[in-house]
Design a protein around this motif. Structure first.
Motif, short mmCIF file in Angstrom:
data_model
loop_
_atom_site.label_atom_id
_atom_site.label_comp_id
_atom_site.label_asym_id
_atom_site.label_seq_id
_atom_site.Cartn_x
_atom_site.Cartn_y
_atom_site.Cartn_z
N SER A 297 29.14 52.14 49.21
CA SER A 297 30.57 51.90 49.40
C SER A 297 31.21 51.42 48.11
O SER A 297 30.55 50.87 47.22
CB SER A 297 30.79 50.87 50.51
OG SER A 297 30.19 49.64 50.18
N LYS A 298 32.52 51.62 48.03
CA LYS A 298 33.26 51.17 46.86
C LYS A 298 33.32 49.64 46.86
O LYS A 298 33.33 49.00 47.91
CB LYS A 298 34.68 51.75 46.86
CG LYS A 298 34.72 53.25 46.97
CD LYS A 298 33.97 53.97 45.88
CE LYS A 298 34.75 54.06 44.59
NZ LYS A 298 34.04 54.84 43.56
N LYS A 299 33.38 49.06 45.68
CA LYS A 299 33.36 47.60 45.55
C LYS A 299 34.77 47.04 45.53
O LYS A 299 35.63 47.49 44.77
CB LYS A 299 32.59 47.20 44.30
CG LYS A 299 31.11 47.57 44.40
CD LYS A 299 30.33 47.15 43.18
CE LYS A 299 28.85 47.50 43.34
NZ LYS A 299 28.06 47.13 42.14
N VAL A 300 34.99 46.08 46.40
CA VAL A 300 36.34 45.53 46.62
C VAL A 300 36.39 44.06 46.25
O VAL A 300 35.52 43.28 46.65
CB VAL A 300 36.76 45.71 48.10
CG1 VAL A 300 38.17 45.17 48.32
CG2 VAL A 300 36.67 47.18 48.50
N LYS B 23 34.35 41.18 33.43
CA LYS B 23 33.23 41.47 34.32
C LYS B 23 33.74 41.83 35.72
O LYS B 23 33.28 42.80 36.33
CB LYS B 23 32.29 40.28 34.39
CG LYS B 23 31.03 40.52 35.22
CD LYS B 23 30.11 39.32 35.18
CE LYS B 23 28.86 39.56 36.01
NZ LYS B 23 27.95 38.38 36.01
N LEU B 24 34.70 41.07 36.22
CA LEU B 24 35.28 41.36 37.54
C LEU B 24 35.99 42.71 37.54
O LEU B 24 35.88 43.48 38.50
CB LEU B 24 36.27 40.27 37.93
CG LEU B 24 35.67 38.91 38.31
CD1 LEU B 24 36.78 37.87 38.48
CD2 LEU B 24 34.84 39.01 39.59
N ALA B 25 36.70 43.00 36.47
CA ALA B 25 37.41 44.28 36.36
C ALA B 25 36.44 45.45 36.32
O ALA B 25 36.69 46.52 36.89
CB ALA B 25 38.29 44.29 35.12
N ARG B 26 35.31 45.24 35.67
CA ARG B 26 34.31 46.30 35.54
C ARG B 26 33.53 46.51 36.83
O ARG B 26 33.21 47.64 37.21
CB ARG B 26 33.36 45.94 34.40
CG ARG B 26 32.32 47.01 34.07
CD ARG B 26 31.46 46.62 32.89
NE ARG B 26 30.63 45.44 33.15
CZ ARG B 26 30.83 44.25 32.62
NH1 ARG B 26 31.85 44.04 31.79
NH2 ARG B 26 30.04 43.23 32.90
N GLN B 27 33.22 45.43 37.53
CA GLN B 27 32.33 45.49 38.68
C GLN B 27 33.01 45.86 40.00
O GLN B 27 32.33 46.09 41.00
CB GLN B 27 31.60 44.15 38.86
CG GLN B 27 30.59 43.85 37.77
CD GLN B 27 29.85 42.55 38.00
OE1 GLN B 27 30.31 41.69 38.76
NE2 GLN B 27 28.71 42.39 37.35
N ASN B 28 34.33 45.91 40.03
CA ASN B 28 35.04 46.21 41.27
C ASN B 28 35.92 47.45 41.12
O ASN B 28 36.44 47.72 40.03
CB ASN B 28 35.89 45.00 41.69
CG ASN B 28 35.03 43.82 42.12
OD1 ASN B 28 34.50 43.79 43.22
ND2 ASN B 28 34.86 42.85 41.22
N ASP B 29 36.06 48.17 42.23
CA ASP B 29 36.87 49.39 42.23
C ASP B 29 38.29 49.14 42.76
O ASP B 29 39.25 49.73 42.28
CB ASP B 29 36.20 50.45 43.10
CG ASP B 29 34.79 50.77 42.65
OD1 ASP B 29 34.64 51.27 41.52
OD2 ASP B 29 33.83 50.51 43.40
N TRP B 30 38.39 48.27 43.77
CA TRP B 30 39.68 47.99 44.40
C TRP B 30 39.96 46.49 44.34
O TRP B 30 39.04 45.67 44.43
CB TRP B 30 39.68 48.43 45.87
CG TRP B 30 39.52 49.90 46.08
CD1 TRP B 30 38.42 50.55 46.56
CD2 TRP B 30 40.50 50.91 45.84
NE1 TRP B 30 38.65 51.90 46.63
CE2 TRP B 30 39.92 52.15 46.20
CE3 TRP B 30 41.81 50.89 45.35
CZ2 TRP B 30 40.60 53.36 46.08
CZ3 TRP B 30 42.48 52.10 45.25
CH2 TRP B 30 41.89 53.31 45.61
N PHE B 31 41.24 46.16 44.21
CA PHE B 31 41.66 44.77 44.09
C PHE B 31 42.76 44.52 45.11
O PHE B 31 43.91 44.93 44.93
CB PHE B 31 42.15 44.49 42.65
CG PHE B 31 41.06 44.72 41.63
CD1 PHE B 31 40.34 43.64 41.11
CD2 PHE B 31 40.71 46.00 41.22
CE1 PHE B 31 39.31 43.84 40.21
CE2 PHE B 31 39.69 46.21 40.30
CZ PHE B 31 38.98 45.13 39.80
#
Length: 218
Positions: free
Chosen positions: A62-65, A103-111
């Motif tokens: 699943s995509k990371k949120v 790191k947060l920007a890189r590790q997650n797909d949706w915000f």
């Protein structure tokens, strides 16, 4: 009439996932659809796509949120098990911590962000999200946001930049061909719903490291 038959998509996916086009890797690869367009001037804004598509067949990966909920939404957010949950206070503490922010920007797909935290996210996370083509999406005002988060865990982004094409995630190589085809059709249906069906030049499918395979159009 749809621009492509489902059977043609399935045939191309089989080829893209075959050993000759998709050598075995030591990780599960994503499967992507690429759509190119004709007779459009990107500088004049002839083609603009930025659509969130909920995939009908959820990928195993699943995509990371990342979620910044309100206090009332916090427990509901936890039920959906997003990749990252930040309270407004935790978000504020990130101010100036460039390494953690990147790191947060890189590790997650949706915000997914509560409306009262959007300005804060724009200020703190925005500089890291922008260059990556990522953006914050407002959460609804309801307390129970669990289903909303789950939708994004199975969603893909269909967007164009400065080239007349879009490339979108439709699943992973360990999914059934029929499921990948259904996800591909969901992406194409959104493109067609925006009035761009007649401007589609070519459609391709591929895995992360595999060869590009063309889909035969009608």
């Amino acid at each position: 009439m749809p621009i492509v038959d489902r059977s043609n998509i399935e045939d191309s996916l089989k080829l893209a996932l075959s050993p000759e086009n998709n050598p075995k890797r030591n990780f599960v690869q994503s499967v992507e659809i690429i759509v190119t367009f004709k007779e459009v001037d990107m500088k004049k804004g002839d083609l603009k796509l930025r659509e969130i598509v909920v995939l009908p067949k959820p990928p195993e990966k699943s995509k990371k949120v990342l979620v910044v909920p309100t206090i009332q939404q916090l427990e509901y957010a936890k039920k959906a098990e997003p990749n990252t949950i930040l309270t407004k206070e935790e978000l504020q503490k990130l101010q100036g911590n460039k390494r953690a922010i990147k790191k947060l920007a890189r590790q997650n797909d949706w915000f997914l962000i509560a409306p009262d935290s959007m300005a804060l996210v724009g200020r703190i996370l925005g500089p890291a999200l922008g260059p990556r083509g990522k953006f914050p999406t407002p959460l609804p005002n309801t307390a129970d946001i669990s289903e909303y988060i789950l939708r994004f865990k199975r969603s893909t982004l269909v967007k164009t930049k400065d080239q007349p094409q879009t490339q979108a995630f439709i699943g992973t190589e360990n999914q059934q061909i029929a499921d990948l085809a259904e996800n591909a059709l969901a992406v194409l249906n959104v493109i067609e719903s925006k009035g761009y069906a007649q401007k589609i030049r070519n459609i391709y499918v591929k895995t992360t490291m595999g060869k590009v395979v063309k889909v035969e159009l009608r």
